[in-house]
Design a protein around this motif. Structure first.
Motif, PDB file in Angstrom:
ATOM      1  N   VAL A  13       0.839  -1.202   0.000  1.00 44.40           N
ATOM      2  CA  VAL A  13       0.000   0.000   0.000  1.00 44.40           C
ATOM      3  C   VAL A  13       0.870   1.247   0.000  1.00 44.40           C
ATOM      4  CG1 VAL A  13      -1.663   1.355   1.342  1.00 44.40           C
ATOM      5  CG2 VAL A  13      -1.988  -1.113   1.075  1.00 44.40           C
ATOM      6  N   ARG A  14       1.906   1.263   0.855  1.00 42.67           N
ATOM      7  CA  ARG A  14       2.807   2.422   0.899  1.00 42.67           C
ATOM      8  C   ARG A  14       3.527   2.604  -0.430  1.00 42.67           C
ATOM      9  NH1 ARG A  14       3.964   0.271   6.087  1.00 42.67           N
ATOM     10  NH2 ARG A  14       5.959  -0.565   5.352  1.00 42.67           N
ATOM     11  N   MET A  15       3.969   1.498  -1.018  1.00 45.28           N
ATOM     12  CA  MET A  15       4.663   1.580  -2.308  1.00 45.28           C
ATOM     13  C   MET A  15       3.746   2.165  -3.380  1.00 45.28           C
ATOM     14  SD  MET A  15       6.705  -2.065  -2.359  1.00 45.28           S
ATOM     15  CE  MET A  15       7.401  -1.807  -3.997  1.00 45.28           C
ATOM     16  N   ALA A  16       2.519   1.647  -3.452  1.00 42.31           N
ATOM     17  CA  ALA A  16       1.586   2.124  -4.474  1.00 42.31           C
ATOM     18  C   ALA A  16       1.271   3.606  -4.279  1.00 42.31           C
ATOM     19  CB  ALA A  16       0.306   1.294  -4.429  1.00 42.31           C
ATOM     20  N   LEU A  17       1.048   4.018  -3.029  1.00 45.66           N
ATOM     21  CA  LEU A  17       0.748   5.421  -2.756  1.00 45.66           C
ATOM     22  C   LEU A  17       1.947   6.302  -3.100  1.00 45.66           C
ATOM     23  CD1 LEU A  17      -1.155   7.565  -1.703  1.00 45.66           C
ATOM     24  CD2 LEU A  17      -0.380   7.050   0.628  1.00 45.66           C
ATOM     25  N   ALA A  18       3.153   5.825  -2.807  1.00 42.56           N
ATOM     26  CA  ALA A  18       4.355   6.599  -3.132  1.00 42.56           C
ATOM     27  C   ALA A  18       4.478   6.819  -4.632  1.00 42.56           C
ATOM     28  CB  ALA A  18       5.595   5.892  -2.599  1.00 42.56           C
ATOM     29  N   VAL A  19       4.254   5.760  -5.419  1.00 44.83           N
ATOM     30  CA  VAL A  19       4.343   5.897  -6.876  1.00 44.83           C
ATOM     31  C   VAL A  19       3.311   6.896  -7.385  1.00 44.83           C
ATOM     32  CG1 VAL A  19       4.112   4.695  -9.079  1.00 44.83           C
ATOM     33  CG2 VAL A  19       5.302   3.589  -7.187  1.00 44.83           C
ATOM     34  N   LEU A  20       2.086   6.822  -6.868  1.00 44.99           N
ATOM     35  CA  LEU A  20       1.051   7.770  -7.290  1.00 44.99           C
ATOM     36  C   LEU A  20       1.397   9.199  -6.858  1.00 44.99           C
ATOM     37  CD1 LEU A  20      -2.166   5.694  -6.468  1.00 44.99           C
ATOM     38  CD2 LEU A  20      -1.179   6.125  -8.724  1.00 44.99           C
ATOM     39  N   ALA A  21       1.945   9.341  -5.657  1.00 45.12           N
ATOM     40  CA  ALA A  21       2.288  10.679  -5.154  1.00 45.12           C
ATOM     41  C   ALA A  21       3.428  11.299  -5.949  1.00 45.12           C
ATOM     42  CB  ALA A  21       2.661  10.599  -3.677  1.00 45.12           C
ATOM     43  N   LEU A  22       4.372  10.476  -6.375  1.00 48.00           N
ATOM     44  CA  LEU A  22       5.495  10.993  -7.155  1.00 48.00           C
ATOM     45  C   LEU A  22       5.040  11.549  -8.502  1.00 48.00           C
ATOM     46  CD1 LEU A  22       8.078   8.167  -6.375  1.00 48.00           C
ATOM     47  CD2 LEU A  22       8.294  10.577  -5.705  1.00 48.00           C
ATOM     48  N   ARG A  23       3.881  11.108  -8.948  1.00 55.65           N
ATOM     49  CA  ARG A  23       3.323  11.601 -10.219  1.00 55.65           C
ATOM     50  C   ARG A  23       1.901  12.112  -9.997  1.00 55.65           C
ATOM     51  NH1 ARG A  23       4.493   6.818 -14.343  1.00 55.65           N
ATOM     52  NH2 ARG A  23       2.984   8.029 -15.563  1.00 55.65           N
ATOM     53  N   ALA A  24       1.736  12.863  -8.933  1.00 56.36           N
ATOM     54  CA  ALA A  24       0.404  13.375  -8.581  1.00 56.36           C
ATOM     55  C   ALA A  24      -0.198  14.145  -9.754  1.00 56.36           C
ATOM     56  CB  ALA A  24       0.495  14.271  -7.358  1.00 56.36           C
ATOM     57  N   GLY A  25      -1.474  13.859 -10.016  1.00 54.01           N
ATOM     58  CA  GLY A  25      -2.160  14.518 -11.116  1.00 54.01           C
ATOM     59  C   GLY A  25      -1.987  13.831 -12.448  1.00 54.01           C
ATOM     60  N   GLN A  26      -1.139  12.797 -12.502  1.00 60.66           N
ATOM     61  CA  GLN A  26      -0.912  12.061 -13.738  1.00 60.66           C
ATOM     62  C   GLN A  26      -1.402  10.619 -13.570  1.00 60.66           C
ATOM     63  OE1 GLN A  26       3.156  12.429 -15.235  1.00 60.66           O
ATOM     64  NE2 GLN A  26       3.455  14.174 -13.901  1.00 60.66           N
ATOM     65  N   VAL A  27      -1.850  10.050 -14.647  1.00 58.62           N
ATOM     66  CA  VAL A  27      -2.305   8.661 -14.603  1.00 58.62           C
ATOM     67  C   VAL A  27      -1.094   7.735 -14.584  1.00 58.62           C
ATOM     68  CG1 VAL A  27      -3.588   6.848 -15.795  1.00 58.62           C
ATOM     69  CG2 VAL A  27      -4.436   9.204 -15.818  1.00 58.62           C
ATOM     70  N   VAL A  28      -1.077   6.826 -13.611  1.00 57.64           N
ATOM     71  CA  VAL A  28      -0.054   5.777 -13.544  1.00 57.64           C
ATOM     72  C   VAL A  28      -0.738   4.477 -13.955  1.00 57.64           C
ATOM     73  CG1 VAL A  28       1.616   4.566 -12.096  1.00 57.64           C
ATOM     74  CG2 VAL A  28       1.104   6.986 -11.659  1.00 57.64           C
TER      75      VAL A  28
END
Length: 235
Positions: free
Chosen positions: A6-21
């Motif tokens: 969960v932390r890993m997934a949230l980190a990846v999304l946060a690193l590209r906030a506003g962009q679709v991952v």
């Protein structure tokens, strides 16, 4: 293990906030080459748990909340200035731009940027390729801000105050020539010319012994200026 995912997934999304991952990017980051029977279902389970966790801290826990499903991936729908990493980078840029104009204000901003840190970047989010690369970039930015803060303090006439910290940073990071330059300059401005010269020779030896490199031209020019007591070094 799921909590770490969960932390890993949230980190990846946060690193590209506003962009679709994309789903595939997240699956690659979370499981790499590990084969699962149904990775898409596993990812959906991780994201559902993420949403519940965000819901407990006051963020919408549904698909219409801050983590939304968009096309073939997910997006963290959150303003950039809500994320620590972005606020740190923005404040660091503002402070850096003021070093030569208003060093005291620059130092204030740069200290504030460093105060946002309380440990290594992304220390508890696993070892996925994207998180590792981002952590290295952020840690490097932290070092640059440390160097910029010292530059601001030197511009502000605080050479004596930065010598102890610079000695520690120079010992911890002998490969970073900017710390060597700053220490040499701070020592010279506090009347310790011989120590500044010794610092150059130690740095030259460390660079040669550990990396097979010569000091940069900039460091060599500073050394020559210190030897000749060039008036331009004084503030």
């Amino acid at each position: 293990m799921d909590a770490k995912k969960v932390r890993m997934a949230l980190a990846v999304l946060a690193l590209r906030a506003g962009q679709v991952v994309s789903f595939d990017e997240l699956i690659d980051e979370l499981w790499g080459e590990t084969l699962l029977k149904n990775t898409r279902n596993s990812l959906q389970g991780i994201v559902a748990r993420m949403r519940r966790s965000l819901g407990r801290i006051g963020l919408d826990a549904t698909d219409q909340g801050v983590v939304r499903t968009v096309g073939n991936g997910y997006v963290l729908d959150m303003p950039a200035d809500r994320l620590d990493a972005n606020r740190f980078l923005q404040q660091a840029r503002e402070g850096r731009s003021l070093i030569g104009l208003s060093p005291h204000k620059a130092a204030e901003l740069l200290r504030g940027a460093l105060a946002m840190w309380y440990g290594p970047a992304l220390v508890d989010v696993g070892d996925g390729q994207r998180c590792r690369a981002a952590a290295l970039r952020l840690d490097e930015q932290r070092r640059l801000v440390q160097e910029d803060l010292i530059s601001a303090q030197l511009e502000a006439g605080e050479a004596g105050a930065v010598v102890p910290e610079l000695k520690q940073l120079h010992a911890e990071h002998p490969e970073r020539e900017r710390f060597s330059e700053q220490l040499m300059l701070a020592l010279y401005r506090t009347g310790r010319q011989s120590e500044a010269i010794d610092t150059f020779h130690r740095t030259r030896k460390q660079l040669d012994d550990e990396m097979g490199l010569l000091p940069s031209r900039q460091l060599q020019r500073l050394y020559q200026a210190i030897i000749s007591q060039d008036a331009s070094l004084s503030r």
